[in-house]
Design a protein around this motif. Sequence first.
Motif: not given
Lengths: 305, 315
Positions: A253, A256-257, A259, B113, B117, B121, B229, B232-233
Motif C-alpha cells: 500500500q 502504491s502511494t 504512484i 488490500v 490494488m 490498476f 487504497i 493513492s490512485l
Amino acid sequence: MSASNSTLGITQLQRQNHARVTPGKRMTTIVVMIVLILVSTYFLLPLVWLLISTTKSGSDLFNTPMLALPSHVSFFANLHLVSTYGGGTFWRWYLNSVFYATVTSVLSTLICTMAGYAMAKYQFKGRKFMFSLILGSLLVPGAALTIPTFLLIKFLGMMNSYQGVIIPGLASAFGAYFMNIYIQEAMPSEFMDSGRVDGASDWQIFWRISLPIIRPGLVTYFLISFIGSWNNFFLPLLILNNSALFPLPLGLQVWSTYITQAGSGVPPYAQIIMGSFLSIMPMIVLFPFLRKYIASGMISGGIKM
Amino acid sequence: MHRGRLVPYMMLAPFFILFLGFFIYPFFYSFYLSLFATRMGSSQFVGLNNYFVAFSDSSFWSSIGTVIYYGVLQAVSVLLLGMILALFLDSSLVKGKAFFRLVYFLPYAVPGVIAAMMWGFLYSPELDPLLKIFNLFNGGKSVDLLSTGHLIYSIVNIVTWEWAGYNMTLYFAALTALPVELYEAAKIDGCNEFQIALRIKLPLLRPMITFTSILSIIGSLQLFNEPFILSSLTSVPPNYTPNLYIYNMAFSYGNFNYSAALSFLLAFVTFVASMIFLYFTSGEQRRERRLQKLADRNRRSQNQVYSPVEVGGQV
C-alpha cells in the motif's frame, strides 16, 4: 474403504439420482454452463491479468494489450526489481507477514481452543455470562475499537513492535465461539470420563485425548486465523511506521502511494504487480487443498473475518 | 476434585484476560474518551457535547449516506450473485461443480488490500485495459472509473469480486443441508428445476439470507480498505465513508475525542440498522420456522447451533 461404501446413505443415493441429467435438459444445461463459465472468467480475470503483467516491464504495461504477453518477457527482471526496490525491504516484509500470521494463528488457536473447550466441557460459574459476552461482541463493529486500541497499544509502549501487531488479535471472539461449537459436536464427554478413570488429570486429558480428537476443527480455525492475519491491514497501518516491521499488504500500500506522489521517480507499477503476485501466490496454490476446511469453519461460524 | 474446579477458569484465563484488555476495555474506554475534548491544550470533560456536534456534522452524515447507498448496491450485487451461483451449482444442470465452487471462492484467498490494488490498476486510465468497453456505452467518450461519480460503483465491483464467492459458499452449504425428499415431491408435482429453485430452495434459504444480510450491513457501514487504497490512485474525499472520516479525524487532524464519539455513533447506527432489518424480516419468521423444523428433522446432526447449518456439513 468398503466401510465407507456401505455407509452410503439413502440421501446420498437420492442426491445422485436427483443430479442425473435427462436429455430434455440438455439445452438448458448448455445455457447455464455458458453463464457459469462467463462468471468464472470474471473471477479469474484479475488473477490472470496479474500473472501476465508480472512478465511485463514498466513500459510494456502501458504499451501492450492487457492480456497479451510482451515481446520480451521480463519476469526475472521484475523479480530482481521487486527484491531491490526501496532498499530491498520486500522480502523482509514477506518474512514479517509469515511471522505475524504464523505466531498469531498458532497462539490464537491455542487460546481460543482452551476457552471454547472450557465452556463446552465444564460446568462453572460465569459460563453462560462468558458465552453471551462472546456472542454479543460478534455484533460490535471493529470501528468502535480502533481509537482506544491504538491508544492502549501506545500506552503499553508497543508502537512499532511485533507484539503490538500480534497481541490485540489473539483473543478472537469468533475463534472461541467456533471452537466451542465444534468441541460440543465433535468431542464426546465419555472420552474425558474414561481418561479420568485411568487417572489422568484434566490437563492431561486436554492435551492427550481431546486435542487429537478435535484436530479437524483446530486445522479449520488455524487456517481462518492465518488468512485473517495474513490479510490484516488496519491495525498495522495504525501502529507501525517503521517500514522494517511492515507486513506485505501495508508495504505494498505504501508503494502504491508513490504512484501519484510527485517527485518519487518512476511510478513503481511493475514492483507492485510483482509484489502482489508473490504475496498471493502461496495461498492461491494451496487453496484447492484447503478450501474444504475453510468453508466448513466459515459456515459453522459464518462470520466475516 | 477441588483442583478440577479451577481447571476451566485456568483454561479460560488467557482468552479472558486478552479479551478484557483488547475488546471490553477499548469499548468502554472509547465511550469515556468521547466525553472529553481538548481545549487550550488540556483535556476537559464536556459531557455529551461531542455527540451534539456530531449530530449537526454534515460531513459525518453525508458519509453515512454514502455507505447506506453503497450498502444497498453491494447487498444486491454480492448477495444476489452469490445466491444465483449457489442455486445453479445446486441444480442438476451443471457439470464440474467442484471446479466452479473453487473458482468462485478463490478471491477469498486474496487479501482485500491487494484485491483493491489490482482492480485499481485495472480501472486506471493509464493502464487502460477495461475502460474501452465502457466507452462504448458513453458514445465513444472515455469514462474515468475512478472519478468521484463512478467511484462507488467501482468499489461495489471490487467488493463483489471479493465476497460473492464467500456468500455462494454459505448458501451452497445451506442448500446441501436441505432434504432431497422435498425436491422429489416437487418434481412429482410437475415442478421444473427453476420452479424448485424459486419456490422451494429460496424460501428455505431465508435464515441464511437474513444472516448474510446482517453481515453485509455491518460490513458496508464499516467500509474502509477499498476507498483507502484507491485514494493513492485517485482523489477520495477524506469523509467518503464514516470509517475513513473517523480515521482522518484521529490521525490527520489529531482529534481523538471527537473521533471516538464518531466511532461510538457509527457502532450505534450499525446496531440500529441491523435491528431495523431484523424487525422487518421477522414477520415471516414463524412461517419460516415451520419449514425449518421440517428441514431439521432430516439433518444428520441433532445439535442445533447458532447458524443455520451444522458443523461439518457437506460443503
